[in-house]
Write an enzyme that holds these catalytic residues in place. Structure first.
Site, PDB file in Angstrom:
ATOM      1  N   ILE A 106      66.594  21.187  53.832  1.00 46.93           N
ATOM      2  CA  ILE A 106      67.344  19.999  54.233  1.00 46.93           C
ATOM      3  C   ILE A 106      66.669  18.746  53.699  1.00 46.93           C
ATOM      4  O   ILE A 106      65.445  18.672  53.620  1.00 46.93           O
ATOM      5  CB  ILE A 106      67.517  19.949  55.773  1.00 46.93           C
ATOM      6  CG1 ILE A 106      68.451  18.805  56.171  1.00 46.93           C
ATOM      7  CG2 ILE A 106      66.196  19.928  56.499  1.00 46.93           C
ATOM      8  CD1 ILE A 106      68.966  18.874  57.604  1.00 46.93           C
ATOM      9  N   CYS A 107      67.497  17.808  53.307  1.00 43.14           N
ATOM     10  CA  CYS A 107      67.061  16.479  52.889  1.00 43.14           C
ATOM     11  C   CYS A 107      66.200  16.549  51.626  1.00 43.14           C
ATOM     12  O   CYS A 107      66.639  17.064  50.606  1.00 43.14           O
ATOM     13  CB  CYS A 107      66.339  15.814  54.068  1.00 43.14           C
ATOM     14  SG  CYS A 107      66.232  14.020  53.970  1.00 43.14           S
ATOM     15  N   HIS A 108      64.972  16.051  51.670  1.00 45.79           N
ATOM     16  CA  HIS A 108      64.085  16.033  50.502  1.00 45.79           C
ATOM     17  C   HIS A 108      63.414  17.386  50.248  1.00 45.79           C
ATOM     18  O   HIS A 108      62.725  17.547  49.234  1.00 45.79           O
ATOM     19  CB  HIS A 108      63.013  14.953  50.679  1.00 45.79           C
ATOM     20  CG  HIS A 108      63.544  13.566  50.496  1.00 45.79           C
ATOM     21  ND1 HIS A 108      64.212  12.895  51.496  1.00 45.79           N
ATOM     22  CD2 HIS A 108      63.518  12.745  49.430  1.00 45.79           C
ATOM     23  CE1 HIS A 108      64.561  11.706  51.058  1.00 45.79           C
ATOM     24  NE2 HIS A 108      64.162  11.586  49.801  1.00 45.79           N
ATOM     25  N   SER A 155      71.382  21.090  53.273  1.00 48.14           N
ATOM     26  CA  SER A 155      72.062  19.965  53.908  1.00 48.14           C
ATOM     27  C   SER A 155      71.379  18.675  53.476  1.00 48.14           C
ATOM     28  O   SER A 155      70.301  18.693  52.900  1.00 48.14           O
ATOM     29  CB  SER A 155      72.042  20.086  55.434  1.00 48.14           C
ATOM     30  OG  SER A 155      72.968  21.050  55.884  1.00 48.14           O
TER      31      SER A 155
END
Length: 182
Positions: A106-108, A155
């Site tokens: 998720i994210c970075h 995500s």
């Protein structure tokens, strides 16, 4: 409700992780009956960018993907940047793909997937600033709440955690995916 009794899930993180991107999936996995294990480059504990601290269970140099059923990669810029520079963390991540096991990022967190060279031909999402990095690593980047590609769950931000958690649980429950390769 997904039941993951008997499953063991690695969470790979270091200082600077996005707190909710560790704690929310951790809660989802353990509530479903799985054992969650924190893997980090150094022993002791790690601290999130908003102050959550968590004890390290295993260091990256001692962790083996074969000991786990799945991997969850929380985001956070500092966390993700430091992990992609840790050779043992990169190898550990790549091994999940070689063993066809589910991975959630998720994210970075997707930065380590680029470093592990596991994105060629894959479709995923991330925090928007990683779009070019992931495309340069061979991935198709899309702007969606959650993307599932042969056991790889991704995500964009903490806002996507409910969808991310649900799909991570589903993929862990399904087990190995032949299309999940390095």
């Amino acid at each position: 409700m997904t039941h993951l009794s008997g499953k063991k899930v690695a969470f790979l993180a270091t200082d600077g992780f996005e707190d909710s991107e560790l704690t929310s999936p951790w809660e989802a996995v353990t509530s479903a009956g799985a054992e969650a294990v924190l893997v980090a480059p150094s022993s002791g504990s790690i601290s999130g960018k908003n102050g959550h601290t968590q004890s390290v269970d295993v260091t990256t140099d001692g962790a083996r993907a074969s000991d786990f059923d799945a991997l969850v990669l929380p985001g956070g810029v500092v966390n993700a940047d430091h992990l992609r520079l840790d050779a043992a963390a990169v190898d550990f991540t790549r091994d999940f793909f070689q063993q066809h096991k589910p991975v959630g990022a998720i994210c970075h967190a997707a930065w380590i997937l680029a470093e592990a060279d596991v994105l060629s031909g894959r479709t995923l999402t991330s925090y928007p600033s990683l779009k070019t990095d992931l495309r340069n690593a061979g991935a198709t980047w899309v702007d969606e709440e959650v993307v599932v590609d042969e056991g790889l769950v991704s995500s964009r931000t903490p806002d996507d955690l409910p969808a991310f958690n649900a799909k991570v649980l589903e993929e862990i429950d399904e087990g190995a995916h032949s299309g999940q390769t390095a």
